[in-house]
Write an enzyme that holds these catalytic residues in place. Structure first.
Site, PDB file in Angstrom:
ATOM      1  N   SER A 134       4.491  -0.143   3.244  1.00  0.00           N
ATOM      2  CA  SER A 134       6.003  -0.692   3.921  1.00  0.00           C
ATOM      3  C   SER A 134       5.363  -1.800   3.805  1.00  0.00           C
ATOM      4  O   SER A 134       4.871  -2.949   3.762  1.00  0.00           O
ATOM      5  CB  SER A 134       5.955  -0.127   5.932  1.00  0.00           C
ATOM      6  OG  SER A 134       5.365   1.022   5.819  1.00  0.00           O
TER       7      SER A 134
HETATM    8  N1  SAM Z   1       1.282   3.332   6.731  1.00  0.00           N
HETATM    9  C1  SAM Z   1       2.264   3.679   5.136  1.00  0.00           C
HETATM   10  C2  SAM Z   1       1.107   1.954   4.725  1.00  0.00           C
HETATM   11  O1  SAM Z   1       0.541   1.620   5.736  1.00  0.00           O
HETATM   12  O2  SAM Z   1       1.381   1.918   3.777  1.00  0.00           O
HETATM   13  C3  SAM Z   1       3.748   3.687   4.565  1.00  0.00           C
HETATM   14  C4  SAM Z   1       3.485   5.251   4.385  1.00  0.00           C
HETATM   15  S1  SAM Z   1       4.725   5.693   3.280  1.00  0.00           S
HETATM   16  C5  SAM Z   1       6.173   4.315   4.266  1.00  0.00           C
HETATM   17  C6  SAM Z   1       5.264   6.873   4.772  1.00  0.00           C
HETATM   18  C7  SAM Z   1       3.765   7.687   4.695  1.00  0.00           C
HETATM   19  O3  SAM Z   1       3.891   9.144   5.183  1.00  0.00           O
HETATM   20  C8  SAM Z   1       3.516   8.716   2.632  1.00  0.00           C
HETATM   21  O4  SAM Z   1       2.544   8.426   2.576  1.00  0.00           O
HETATM   22  C9  SAM Z   1       4.118  10.245   2.705  1.00  0.00           C
HETATM   23  O5  SAM Z   1       3.094  10.601   1.941  1.00  0.00           O
HETATM   24  C10 SAM Z   1       3.343  10.040   4.190  1.00  0.00           C
HETATM   25  N2  SAM Z   1       4.463  11.272   4.606  1.00  0.00           N
HETATM   26  C11 SAM Z   1       5.393  11.698   5.067  1.00  0.00           C
HETATM   27  N3  SAM Z   1       5.262  12.948   6.001  1.00  0.00           N
HETATM   28  C12 SAM Z   1       4.241  13.407   6.153  1.00  0.00           C
HETATM   29  C13 SAM Z   1       3.159  14.267   7.035  1.00  0.00           C
HETATM   30  N4  SAM Z   1       4.443  15.247   7.300  1.00  0.00           N
HETATM   31  N5  SAM Z   1       2.290  14.240   7.356  1.00  0.00           N
HETATM   32  C14 SAM Z   1       1.921  13.302   6.964  1.00  0.00           C
HETATM   33  N6  SAM Z   1       2.110  12.048   6.431  1.00  0.00           N
HETATM   34  C15 SAM Z   1       3.779  11.916   6.462  1.00  0.00           C
END
Ligand code: SAM
Length: 218
Positions: free
Chosen positions: A68
């Site tokens: 992010s």
């Molecule tokens: N917090 C992260 C960082 O600091 O890099 C950024 C996260 S990225 C914007 C969103 C993440 O949410 C992705 O890695 C995606 O695979 C994960 N994601 C999406 N749906 C999810 C779910 N139902 N459970 C867990 N992770 C999920």
């Protein structure tokens, strides 16, 4: 890959400038700014892209996902009002950067990721950097009931609605921060749990996250 963990003057200087940029953009919580100033974001990048690590931008981390934007991380973290010892659930581990910021603030972090490759990579890299949240693989849209209740829950992917399960897994007095909208744009929502079945909901600014994919999501 030992080179990855060198934090030299150039990167430290770039990090200080990023902190000042975030301050100018409206981030006021000094503890959050201090944490941003501490976590070496370039460790999450291939060395070829270190010159991108302290720009206030999101960046691809593989598997179609992103680390992010620092402003977004600071914005969401500020809304959580972390106190030392808070038990925090993060949904969407991704690169692990947000989890490191939460650990820096003294939180006891539980973080869940649905993509196995990202989960494996982050679980390996973060402890090398000295950050040891508890890692989980699975669908975080239903929270992690087994370890509930949490003082704070942060969702770092865009959801269609606020999942009921997450509200149930909050302590009274707890805070949920979650982007809610369609798959293009979301509004940041904070929900304060004021009683067993009472909530105060506030709608804030617009963001663009990758979708929360799962049983209680897209
Ligand atoms: N917090 C992260 C960082 O600091 O890099 C950024 C996260 S990225 C914007 C969103 C993440 O949410 C992705 O890695 C995606 O695979 C994960 N994601 C999406 N749906 C999810 C779910 N139902 N459970 C867990 N992770 C999920």
């Amino acid at each position: 890959m030992a080179y990855k963990y060198i934090d030299n003057y150039r990167e430290q200087g770039a990090r200080k400038k990023l902190v000042e940029e975030l301050r100018k953009k409206g981030i006021e919580d000094e503890d959050v700014l201090k944490a941003i100033g501490k976590v070496p974001r370039h460790f999450f990048f291939d060395e070829t892209f270190w010159n991108q690590a302290y720009k206030d931008i999101a960046f691809p981390i593989g598997e179609g996902q992103t680390i992010s934007q620092p402003y977004t991380v600071a914005y969401q973290t500020q809304l959580l009002h972390i106190r030392k010892g808070d038990k925090v659930l993060e949904i969407g581990t991704g690169s692990g950067y947000q989890a490191c910021i939460l650990v820096e603030l003294g939180a006891n972090v539980y973080t869940i990721e649905r993509q196995e490759k990202l989960y494996e990579r982050t679980k390996q890299i973060l402890p090398h950097m000295g950050y040891k949240p508890k890692f989980f693989l699975g669908d975080g849209s239903r929270g992690i009931a087994k370890h509930a209740p949490y003082n704070k829950i942060i969702v770092t992917a865009g959801a269609p609605t606020v999942p009921e399960e997450l509200l149930k897994q909050l302590n009274v007095g707890g805070i949920l921060v979650i982007p809610v909208g369609d798959q293009e744009m979301q509004k940041m929502i904070t929900v304060l749990k004021t009683g067993e079945n009472d909530y105060e909901r506030i709608t804030l600014d617009t963001f663009r996250f990758v979708p929360l994919v799962g049983d209680k999501a897209w």
